[in-house]
Design an enzyme around this catalytic site. Sequence first.
Site, PDB file in Angstrom:
ATOM      1  N   MET A   1       0.737  -0.747   0.122  1.00  0.00           N
ATOM      2  CA  MET A   1       0.213  -0.387   0.184  1.00  0.00           C
ATOM      3  C   MET A   1       0.925   1.655   0.507  1.00  0.00           C
ATOM      4  O   MET A   1       1.924   1.556   0.418  1.00  0.00           O
ATOM      5  CB  MET A   1      -0.580   0.557   1.543  1.00  0.00           C
ATOM      6  CG  MET A   1      -2.049   1.049   1.278  1.00  0.00           C
ATOM      7  SD  MET A   1      -3.274   1.321  -0.409  1.00  0.00           S
ATOM      8  CE  MET A   1      -4.384  -0.129  -0.025  1.00  0.00           C
TER       9      MET A   1
ATOM     10  N   GLY B   1       3.593  -1.304  -4.921  1.00  0.00           N
ATOM     11  CA  GLY B   1       4.759  -2.564  -5.167  1.00  0.00           C
ATOM     12  C   GLY B   1       5.428  -3.105  -5.897  1.00  0.00           C
ATOM     13  O   GLY B   1       4.194  -2.643  -7.174  1.00  0.00           O
ATOM     14  N   LYS B   2       6.482  -2.909  -6.077  1.00  0.00           N
ATOM     15  CA  LYS B   2       7.083  -2.907  -7.633  1.00  0.00           C
ATOM     16  C   LYS B   2       6.452  -4.457  -8.010  1.00  0.00           C
ATOM     17  O   LYS B   2       6.300  -4.219  -9.691  1.00  0.00           O
ATOM     18  CB  LYS B   2       8.493  -2.927  -7.163  1.00  0.00           C
ATOM     19  CG  LYS B   2       8.811  -1.943  -7.806  1.00  0.00           C
ATOM     20  CD  LYS B   2      11.016  -2.585  -7.188  1.00  0.00           C
ATOM     21  CE  LYS B   2      11.404  -0.814  -7.451  1.00  0.00           C
ATOM     22  NZ  LYS B   2      10.708  -0.275  -8.223  1.00  0.00           N
TER      23      LYS B   2
ATOM     24  N   ALA C   1       3.507  -5.939  -7.668  1.00  0.00           N
ATOM     25  CA  ALA C   1       2.265  -5.777  -8.629  1.00  0.00           C
ATOM     26  C   ALA C   1       2.501  -4.085  -9.332  1.00  0.00           C
ATOM     27  O   ALA C   1       0.981  -4.689 -10.762  1.00  0.00           O
ATOM     28  CB  ALA C   1       0.946  -4.919  -7.553  1.00  0.00           C
TER      29      ALA C   1
ATOM     30  N   ASP D   1       8.542   0.963 -13.191  1.00  0.00           N
ATOM     31  CA  ASP D   1       7.844  -0.382 -12.790  1.00  0.00           C
ATOM     32  C   ASP D   1       6.821  -0.659 -14.390  1.00  0.00           C
ATOM     33  O   ASP D   1       7.027  -1.943 -14.672  1.00  0.00           O
ATOM     34  CB  ASP D   1       6.335  -0.415 -11.666  1.00  0.00           C
ATOM     35  CG  ASP D   1       7.547  -0.367 -10.606  1.00  0.00           C
ATOM     36  OD1 ASP D   1       8.932  -1.391 -10.461  1.00  0.00           O
ATOM     37  OD2 ASP D   1       7.131   0.247  -9.421  1.00  0.00           O
TER      38      ASP D   1
ATOM     39  N   ASN E   1      10.040   2.604 -23.399  1.00  0.00           N
ATOM     40  CA  ASN E   1       9.760   4.259 -23.408  1.00  0.00           C
ATOM     41  C   ASN E   1       8.097   5.287 -23.256  1.00  0.00           C
ATOM     42  O   ASN E   1       8.523   5.702 -23.277  1.00  0.00           O
ATOM     43  CB  ASN E   1      10.414   4.504 -24.428  1.00  0.00           C
ATOM     44  CG  ASN E   1      12.465   4.858 -24.000  1.00  0.00           C
ATOM     45  OD1 ASN E   1      12.472   4.153 -22.288  1.00  0.00           O
ATOM     46  ND2 ASN E   1      12.945   5.133 -24.339  1.00  0.00           N
TER      47      ASN E   1
END
Length: 309
Positions: free
Chosen positions: A13, A40-41, A43, A252, A276
């Site tokens: 969170m 969270g990376k 997710a 991410d 990109n």
Amino acid sequence: MKPKITVIGSLNMDLLVKSSRFPNRGETILGESVEYFSGGKGANQAVAASRLGAEVTMIGAVGDDLYGDRLKEILKKDQVDISSIKTVGGESSGLAIILLENADNRIIVIQGANAHCTKEDIDLNQAKIRESDIILIQMEVPLETVNYAVSMAKTFNKTVILNPAPAQELSDDLLQKVDIITPNDTELRLLTNKKTEGYNFNQRIDMLLEKGVQHVVTTIGSEGSVYKAAKQELITFPAYQVPVVDTTGAGDCFNGALAFALGRGDSITDAIKLANKTAALSVSKYGAQSSMPTLDDVREFEKNLNYKK
């Protein structure tokens, strides 16, 4: 056919605190606002790939607190398969505290249940890993789990993308099993030893390639990204001019898009170009997962491309 991607990583969170400037050491300042976003990376990258059109499975862990079910439900709404996300009793879900000053951010991550994503979870989901086209993994779960998951993926001849964030020392054995590693410029410096000050991108990337990584894609924020494979020349991919609101989750977004494009059969250079564009779009909105664009968004963006000069 949709590419099948398994993401192994964290669910957090995100607590986003906006202020006119960052506080100095020992200083208390008044913030402007606070917002909550799912993050969270792992997710974030799962949502990025799913919104572009991939079939995504998420392997990870949440706590049995008020955030756990919410984090899973948000992923489910983005068509991510959450059946491999476990709930850890007596543990809190991961939490990221994000300090935002204009378009710049500083982040503190508390692992919580993410620290309980184990080798056993990888074993339980062996079939899903075997069925995937791409395995995408980061460093917000235990290193032991990362090593085990990468080794399993390679036994099934799967393409492994490792996003080495947050950066830490990685063994040569692990790096030799990684197809594509995606550090940002800071992580690249940490991975190749802080003592090598004065080394340029090319030299630092060569250090990773010499350890056995097949491809190195380095994101450099507003400057775009660079790419190099073993015995090849460095290729630069410039950034795009976009209104920057919040850079949280841009990396991410890049990784999720890279996995999606490679999973559908794009060349690595074409995949980087798509990543990109997708990341550029993400920085124009607040939040991490909430800012991830769809493939239609990217196609609309492509109609009026504007490279940063």
